[in-house]
Motif scaffolding. Structure first.
Motif, short mmCIF file in Angstrom:
data_model
loop_
_atom_site.label_atom_id
_atom_site.label_comp_id
_atom_site.label_asym_id
_atom_site.label_seq_id
_atom_site.Cartn_x
_atom_site.Cartn_y
_atom_site.Cartn_z
N TYR A 97 1.47 -1.44 0.18
CA TYR A 97 0.03 0.08 0.47
C TYR A 97 0.78 1.31 -0.23
O TYR A 97 1.29 1.83 0.81
N ALA A 98 1.23 1.45 -1.41
CA ALA A 98 1.96 2.47 -1.62
C ALA A 98 1.98 3.93 -0.58
O ALA A 98 2.97 4.83 0.18
N VAL A 99 0.74 4.67 -0.70
CA VAL A 99 -0.06 6.15 0.16
C VAL A 99 0.73 5.67 1.65
O VAL A 99 1.08 6.51 1.83
N ARG A 100 0.87 4.94 2.12
CA ARG A 100 1.45 4.44 3.78
C ARG A 100 2.70 3.52 3.67
O ARG A 100 3.10 2.82 4.95
N GLY A 101 3.12 3.60 2.69
CA GLY A 101 4.58 2.53 2.38
C GLY A 101 5.85 3.83 2.83
O GLY A 101 6.13 3.84 3.70
N PRO A 102 6.71 2.84 2.02
CA PRO A 102 8.84 3.57 2.78
C PRO A 102 8.54 4.78 3.09
O PRO A 102 9.27 4.86 3.88
N LYS A 485 21.48 8.39 -14.90
CA LYS A 485 22.49 8.52 -14.31
C LYS A 485 22.17 8.39 -13.39
O LYS A 485 22.56 7.22 -12.01
N ALA A 486 21.00 8.77 -12.78
CA ALA A 486 20.15 8.59 -11.89
C ALA A 486 19.44 7.23 -11.58
O ALA A 486 18.74 6.50 -10.48
N ILE A 487 18.86 7.19 -13.03
CA ILE A 487 18.51 4.86 -12.64
C ILE A 487 19.73 4.10 -12.77
O ILE A 487 19.38 3.37 -11.88
N GLU A 488 20.66 4.61 -12.89
CA GLU A 488 21.39 3.80 -11.98
C GLU A 488 21.61 3.70 -10.52
O GLU A 488 22.10 2.76 -9.91
N ALA A 489 21.89 5.05 -10.15
CA ALA A 489 22.38 5.61 -9.26
C ALA A 489 21.00 4.70 -8.04
O ALA A 489 21.22 3.86 -7.52
N ALA A 490 19.71 5.24 -8.83
CA ALA A 490 18.89 3.66 -7.97
C ALA A 490 19.18 2.45 -7.56
O ALA A 490 18.61 1.85 -7.49
N PRO A 497 13.51 3.80 -9.73
CA PRO A 497 13.60 4.78 -9.88
C PRO A 497 12.66 6.10 -9.72
O PRO A 497 13.33 7.16 -9.09
N ASP A 498 11.58 6.41 -9.66
CA ASP A 498 10.97 7.07 -8.95
C ASP A 498 11.10 7.21 -7.44
O ASP A 498 10.81 8.56 -7.01
N LEU A 499 11.18 6.16 -7.08
CA LEU A 499 11.11 5.83 -5.86
C LEU A 499 12.26 6.46 -4.83
O LEU A 499 12.02 7.65 -3.74
N PHE A 500 12.98 6.64 -5.49
CA PHE A 500 14.84 7.12 -5.43
C PHE A 500 14.51 8.13 -5.77
O PHE A 500 15.02 9.30 -4.86
N TYR A 501 14.14 9.11 -6.76
CA TYR A 501 13.34 10.61 -7.14
C TYR A 501 12.79 11.01 -5.79
O TYR A 501 13.34 11.98 -5.26
N CYS A 502 11.74 10.61 -4.75
CA CYS A 502 10.94 10.98 -4.50
C CYS A 502 11.74 11.47 -2.98
O CYS A 502 11.49 11.83 -2.50
N MET A 503 12.93 9.91 -2.82
CA MET A 503 13.63 9.69 -1.36
C MET A 503 13.96 10.82 -1.52
O MET A 503 14.07 12.08 0.02
N LYS A 504 15.02 11.40 -2.15
CA LYS A 504 15.70 12.90 -2.12
C LYS A 504 15.18 13.89 -1.74
O LYS A 504 15.18 14.67 -0.94
N VAL A 514 4.36 10.41 -2.94
CA VAL A 514 4.09 9.20 -3.54
C VAL A 514 4.39 8.87 -4.83
O VAL A 514 4.29 9.18 -6.13
N PRO A 515 5.66 7.34 -4.90
CA PRO A 515 5.92 7.35 -6.49
C PRO A 515 5.65 6.96 -7.63
O PRO A 515 4.02 5.30 -6.60
N GLY A 516 5.41 7.15 -8.48
CA GLY A 516 4.06 6.05 -9.50
C GLY A 516 4.28 5.09 -9.33
O GLY A 516 2.67 4.76 -10.27
N SER A 517 5.30 4.33 -9.02
CA SER A 517 5.43 2.65 -8.89
C SER A 517 4.31 2.50 -8.10
O SER A 517 4.68 1.49 -8.14
N GLY A 518 4.16 3.39 -7.18
CA GLY A 518 3.09 2.81 -6.33
C GLY A 518 1.46 2.39 -6.98
O GLY A 518 0.81 1.73 -5.76
N PHE A 519 1.34 3.41 -7.76
CA PHE A 519 0.31 3.37 -9.09
C PHE A 519 -0.06 2.29 -9.58
O PHE A 519 -0.71 1.89 -10.52
N GLY A 520 0.64 2.12 -9.59
CA GLY A 520 1.55 1.46 -11.58
C GLY A 520 1.63 2.86 -13.33
O GLY A 520 1.22 3.74 -12.75
N GLN A 521 1.70 2.49 -13.89
CA GLN A 521 2.58 2.90 -14.56
C GLN A 521 3.27 2.40 -16.22
O GLN A 521 3.39 1.65 -15.73
#
Length: 558
Positions: A97-102, A485-490, A497-504, A514-521
């Protein structure tokens, strides 16, 4: 005098005691014998201690032996836990449940650090991850709170501080409750007079389309109703296991409930290039592919969309209903944002109304469950957990099974049912509270429309961010460009990648989205969901911070 002797003397002199054996059940005799035994035991312990108390070296050896013995006892008594990650229900472990996830857990950790005085590049965490209106500063609707207060504490019904129209509604609700109390259980389907008010509301909303209170089920928020209907729909095994078609992006409640029920998730993609429109050709593609590995029999629609904010046209709804009729699919219409329409070019059409107007061939056959809630709209009363579902064309025997399933949880919170009643039975012209109610309602909705436009415009000025128009609901779901480069860092951090972005973003600005991967894309695209609920001035600050962060992020990983 020894304390036990004092106790014995007090016991013997207790009121109503007239000598040995005279107390009820011989309590005095029993007490005296117990005390005598305790006194003798104490003396014996003292004599034993005097005889056996070791010297200093003996005391050390005695303590060491005692500790060794305790370790052996612990080794014998400790055992493996019955419930472990390996032994737990695998369906529950699969739930996400990404809305209350990591990302939200990390936000909580940062908040604790801020309270401890640990320095950050920001002074507060702004939780833009969830549609919790009141937590973001939206004020409650006065009339709704007045009625719920009166229901909760009926003594206030005599107070001149409350308007008569609020008292009238409170009395009606209380008369429908056992013992005239909100604290009593209601029928499993909900308080009868509130179900009647829901049916009347649906008829008004849909221009006279009939609604039967017997088809109304009050629920613990819309989520409870959705999960309940899915539970009764899922069956079969292997290739006959129930498939549930859900939009991508979707609200994670659906994927979580499907995982918990061990059903099969069947994705259909909304068209981002066409303002997240729903295309029936995409529904057909998804259905036909799914038939190879499951039995698709449920079609879920979210209108207005969450997280995507689109509002479906009447033509689109007609096409979806025809598709469901043609393919014999059970329709779930999640309509909790039906009051949240901001685009002047859009209008909310309920699936129930369109179904009815398509004629008896459709209206008499298509099975439809529609959902609404106190949590969204202009009310934002998330904490009351009020909601309802209307289920039509249900097989009579299944209706009995549904009521049985609902009865297991006894009833939804009656205070939430009362709040739902005010959503569907607000003040009307001519009543004392009408002017204030309309002023507050329009203020909330106009404010949300302003923030929807502000968010869209500001995001679309940022290089590498694109945001579709926010036609409804209360979220933006912008697409973000993430450099390779950000995708490789993730990947190095084992993150999407979008979780990495949102965490930063969180760690550098304090903004929680909330990263889009939690909703599907779609594969290769990246998004985040952000609520538009913060006050306008704070929202402007949030959007400026996101813009500055994004530009810096692109430079860092260019």
């Amino acid at each position: 005098m020894h304390r036990f002797a004092v106790l014995a003397k007090q016991t013997a002199a207790s009121p109503g005691c007239k000598g040995p054996g005279s107390c009820r059940n011989g309590r005095r005799d029993v007490a005296l014998r117990c005390i005598a035994s305790l006194v003798e035991g104490k003396r014996h312990q003292q004599r034993f201690t005097q005889r056996t108390r070791p010297g200093r070296e003996g005391l050390v050896r005695w303590n060491s032996a005692a500790e060794a013995s305790a370790v052996k006892i612990n080794e014998k008594t400790s055992r493996e836990k019955i419930l472990t990650l390996e032994s737990m229900n695998p369906q529950v472990k699969a739930v996400e449940y990404a809305v209350r996830g990591p990302i939200v857990l990390k936000a909580g950790e940062i908040e604790k650090e801020l309270r401890k005085g640990i320095k950050k590049p920001f002074t507060e965490v702004i939780k833009a991850n969830i549609g919790d209106a009141h937590a973001m500063g939206q004020q409650p609707i006065t009339f709704l709170r007045q009625v719920v207060a009166l229901c909760t504490y009926p003594n206030l019904l005599d107070s001149p501080s409350f308007p008569e129209d609020s008292k009238k509604r409170a009395r009606r609700i209380l008369q429908g409750c056992g013992g005239n109390s909100l604290g009593s259980y209601s029928a499993s389907q909900g308080v009868n007079c509130i179900r009647e008010d829901v049916a009347a509301y649906i008829e008004r909303r849909d221009g006279g389309v009939p609604a039967d209170p017997d088809n109304i089920y009050l629920t613990t928020g819309a989520s409870d109703g959705i999960a309940t209907i899915l539970k009764i729909l899922v069956s079969g095994g292997g290739k006959s296991r129930t498939g549930v078609m859900i939009p991508i992006p979707q609200y994670p409640l659906y994927s979580a409930a499907i995982s918990e029920l061990d059903a099969i998730q069947v994705n259909y993609y909304l068209d981002e290039e066409n303002c997240w429109a729903l295309d029936v050709n995409e529904l057909r593609r998804s259905l036909n592919e799914a038939k190879a590995y499951c039995n698709p029999k449920v079609l879920c629609i979210i209108n207005p969309g969450n997280p995507t904010g689109q509002v479906q046209s009447r033509k689109c709804i007609e096409d979806v209903i025809h598709f469901a009729w043609e393919e014999q699919l059970f329709l779930l219409a999640d309509e909790v944002y039906q009051d949240n329409i901001y685009s002047e070019e859009c209008q909310f059409h309920s699936f129930k109304k369109v179904l009815y107007e398509m004629g008896p061939e459709y209206y008499s056959n298509v099975e439809l469950a529609s959902f609404h809630s106190t949590s969204k709209g202009y009310m934002g009363e998330c904490g009351y957990r009020g909601g309802y579902m209307e289920v039509i064309n249900l097989h009579p025997e299944i209706k009995g099974q549904l009521v049985k399933l609902l009865s297991v949880r006894l009833c939804p919170p009656v205070s939430g049912q009362a709040a739902m009643d005010i959503v569907v039975n607000p003040p009307v012209p001519g009543e004392e509270s009408y002017a204030q109610f309309i002023k507050e309602k329009e203020s909330v909705l106009n404010n949300l429309a302003q923030k929807a436009k502000l968010t869209e415009d500001m995001f679309n000025k940022v290089p590498g961010i694109h945001c579709n128009p926010l036609q409804g609901a209360m979220y933006a779901f912008p697409r973000i460009f993430i450099p390779s480069k950000a995708i490789e860092a993730a990947k190095a951090h084992e993150m999407a990648p979008d979780l990495f972005y949102c965490m930063k973003l969180l760690e550098e600005t304090g903004i929680c989205v909330v990263p889009g991967s939690g909703f599907g894309q779609r594969e290769g695209s990246y998004h985040f969901r952000m609520t538009i609920l913060p006050p306008v001035e704070k929202l402007k600050i949030v959007l400026e911070k996101v813009k500055d962060f994004h530009i810096q992020f692109l430079e860092e990983y260019a």
